[in-house]
Design a protein around this motif. Structure first.
Motif, short mmCIF file in Angstrom:
data_model
loop_
_atom_site.label_atom_id
_atom_site.label_comp_id
_atom_site.label_asym_id
_atom_site.label_seq_id
_atom_site.Cartn_x
_atom_site.Cartn_y
_atom_site.Cartn_z
N ASN A 94 0.79 -1.23 0.00
CA ASN A 94 0.00 0.00 0.00
C ASN A 94 0.83 1.28 0.00
N THR A 103 2.20 3.03 -2.48
CA THR A 103 1.73 3.96 -3.51
C THR A 103 0.32 4.45 -3.20
N LEU A 104 -0.52 3.57 -2.69
CA LEU A 104 -1.89 3.95 -2.33
C LEU A 104 -1.90 5.00 -1.23
N VAL A 131 -1.07 8.31 -2.86
CA VAL A 131 -2.22 8.80 -3.65
C VAL A 131 -3.31 9.33 -2.71
N PHE A 132 -3.62 8.60 -1.64
CA PHE A 132 -4.64 9.06 -0.70
C PHE A 132 -4.20 10.33 0.02
N ALA A 171 -5.49 7.21 4.73
CA ALA A 171 -4.05 7.21 4.46
C ALA A 171 -3.24 7.07 5.75
N ASN A 205 7.56 6.62 -0.02
CA ASN A 205 6.17 6.91 -0.40
C ASN A 205 5.27 6.95 0.82
#
Length: 110
Positions: free
Chosen positions: A10, A12-13, A16-17, A39, A62
């Motif tokens: 997670n 990258t997620l 993004v969040f 996030a 990240n």
């Protein structure tokens, strides 16, 4: 024997969040708050996973960036929500705001 490093789950997620939480704070604060909290929860889990075995994972940068962005997004969302609530109280609720809009329309010939 070299250990094959894998992407942190997670990561990258989370980034993004975190970005979406800053963008979403403009949508009455609610969307930014939701993305920011998600996030932060995912970042906590990813940080714990990374701390348990750091040589096995890549992508922790990240997670750190996403966490910072999420904190900023949540803060902006909370500020926006507080401003909305104070504004509603100051103008007497929705009816007060609608009355103010009617007065402005009459005053400026709309």
């Amino acid at each position: 024997m070299e250990i094959e490093r894998q992407q942190l789950p997670n990561s990258t997620l989370i980034l993004v969040f975190g970005i979406l939480s800053i963008i979403g704070c403009c949508c009455y604060g609610l969307i930014g708050l939701i993305f920011g909290v998600i996030a932060l929860v995912l970042a906590k889990k990813a940080t714990d996973t990374y701390a348990a075995n750091p040589e096995m994972y890549i992508g922790y940068q990240n997670v750190k960036s996403g966490k910072i962005l999420a904190i900023i997004g949540v803060s902006l969302s909370v500020i926006y929500i507080v401003i909305l609530i104070v504004g509603l109280i100051m103008y007497g609720g929705i009816e007060g705001i609608q009355e103010m809009q009617r007065e402005m329309m009459e005053q400026y010939g709309g």
